[in-house]
Design a protein around this motif. Structure first.
Motif, PDB file in Angstrom:
ATOM      1  N   LYS A  72      61.186   4.417  18.449  1.00 12.86           N
ATOM      2  CA  LYS A  72      60.907   3.453  17.376  1.00 12.86           C
ATOM      3  C   LYS A  72      61.295   2.079  17.899  1.00 12.86           C
ATOM      4  O   LYS A  72      62.291   1.957  18.620  1.00 12.86           O
ATOM      5  CB  LYS A  72      61.714   3.797  16.125  1.00 12.86           C
ATOM      6  N   PRO A  73      60.554   1.021  17.546  1.00 10.41           N
ATOM      7  CA  PRO A  73      60.866  -0.317  18.071  1.00 10.41           C
ATOM      8  C   PRO A  73      62.330  -0.694  17.833  1.00 10.41           C
ATOM      9  O   PRO A  73      62.838  -0.559  16.719  1.00 10.41           O
ATOM     10  CB  PRO A  73      59.914  -1.223  17.289  1.00 10.41           C
ATOM     11  N   GLN A 117      67.300  -0.845  15.422  1.00 10.68           N
ATOM     12  CA  GLN A 117      65.900  -0.894  15.000  1.00 10.68           C
ATOM     13  C   GLN A 117      65.710  -2.048  14.018  1.00 10.68           C
ATOM     14  O   GLN A 117      65.510  -1.845  12.821  1.00 10.68           O
ATOM     15  CB  GLN A 117      65.487   0.435  14.381  1.00 10.68           C
ATOM     16  N   VAL A 168      63.654  -4.936  14.864  1.00  7.69           N
ATOM     17  CA  VAL A 168      62.622  -5.819  15.412  1.00  7.69           C
ATOM     18  C   VAL A 168      61.689  -6.389  14.340  1.00  7.69           C
ATOM     19  O   VAL A 168      61.078  -7.440  14.559  1.00  7.69           O
ATOM     20  CB  VAL A 168      61.806  -5.128  16.523  1.00  7.69           C
ATOM     21  N   ASP A 169      61.567  -5.728  13.195  1.00 10.91           N
ATOM     22  CA  ASP A 169      60.651  -6.208  12.148  1.00 10.91           C
ATOM     23  C   ASP A 169      61.109  -7.510  11.503  1.00 10.91           C
ATOM     24  O   ASP A 169      60.285  -8.280  11.031  1.00 10.91           O
ATOM     25  CB  ASP A 169      60.496  -5.153  11.040  1.00 10.91           C
ATOM     26  N   ARG A 170      62.395  -7.757  11.454  1.00 10.82           N
ATOM     27  CA  ARG A 170      62.903  -8.922  10.728  1.00 10.82           C
ATOM     28  C   ARG A 170      63.661  -9.929  11.590  1.00 10.82           C
ATOM     29  O   ARG A 170      64.045 -10.987  11.101  1.00 10.82           O
ATOM     30  CB  ARG A 170      63.815  -8.483   9.577  1.00 10.82           C
ATOM     31  N   TYR A 171      63.906  -9.609  12.865  1.00  8.92           N
ATOM     32  CA  TYR A 171      64.696 -10.504  13.715  1.00  8.92           C
ATOM     33  C   TYR A 171      64.006 -10.747  15.047  1.00  8.92           C
ATOM     34  O   TYR A 171      63.641  -9.794  15.739  1.00  8.92           O
ATOM     35  CB  TYR A 171      66.097  -9.916  13.980  1.00  8.92           C
ATOM     36  N   ASP A 198      65.100  -3.271   3.466  1.00 13.69           N
ATOM     37  CA  ASP A 198      64.533  -4.149   2.442  1.00 13.69           C
ATOM     38  C   ASP A 198      63.407  -3.405   1.713  1.00 13.69           C
ATOM     39  O   ASP A 198      63.203  -2.207   1.927  1.00 13.69           O
ATOM     40  CB  ASP A 198      64.087  -5.492   3.036  1.00 13.69           C
ATOM     41  N   ALA A 222      60.327  -3.315   2.098  1.00 10.48           N
ATOM     42  CA  ALA A 222      59.305  -2.761   2.992  1.00 10.48           C
ATOM     43  C   ALA A 222      59.870  -1.695   3.926  1.00 10.48           C
ATOM     44  O   ALA A 222      59.139  -1.134   4.733  1.00 10.48           O
ATOM     45  CB  ALA A 222      58.674  -3.892   3.807  1.00 10.48           C
ATOM     46  N   ALA A 281      62.180  -2.324   6.264  1.00  7.68           N
ATOM     47  CA  ALA A 281      62.701  -2.946   7.486  1.00  7.68           C
ATOM     48  C   ALA A 281      64.213  -3.139   7.343  1.00  7.68           C
ATOM     49  O   ALA A 281      64.719  -3.385   6.250  1.00  7.68           O
ATOM     50  CB  ALA A 281      62.023  -4.291   7.726  1.00  7.68           C
TER      51      ALA A 281
END
Length: 123
Positions: free
Chosen positions: A41-42, A62, A64-67, A102, A104, A106
């Motif tokens: 997973k990213p 994990q 990467v979606d928000r930072y 959050d 979503a 993330a």
């Protein structure tokens, strides 16, 4: 143990205060963040300074979606420092960096709202 990241997850079973004290949650400052393309997973590889008593530890996060990777160095984060190290691919993650999902799903990092000394323990 399966972790439910939903805000409507049921409350976990009751524990004692002594059980809580077994989980050593400390504050550290991210010194470096690198891409982790080999992760399933990213994720990023983090190097975190937890002060003189604990030292510098590695963590796979994990987030990467928000930072963006460049905004992480200098940021304080909370982590569990007394889990056994966990092999993730060719990387040994030594601490569990903490966050909340959050809306979503993330991960949002968990950190103090003011700077505290590295190595400070949650109580």
């Amino acid at each position: 143990m399966h972790l439910n990241h939903n805000a409507d997850a049921p409350v976990a079973d009751a524990i004692t205060f002594d059980d809580f004290l077994k989980v050593d949650i400390r504050i550290g400052t991210i010194l470096n963040a690198e891409p982790f393309p080999e992760a399933r997973k990213p994720a990023y590889k983090l190097l975190i300074d937890f002060g003189p008593a604990i030292g510098t530890k590695k963590s796979s996060a994990q987030i990467v979606d928000r930072y963006a990777i460049g905004e992480l160095p200098g940021r304080q984060v909370a982590a569990v420092v007394n889990f056994p190290p966990r092999q993730i691919g060719k990387f040994m993650s030594e601490v569990l960096t903490l966050g909340f999902a959050d809306e979503a799903g993330a991960v949002i990092l968990f950190a103090p709202d003011r700077a505290v000394p590295n190595g400070s323990r949650l109580f």
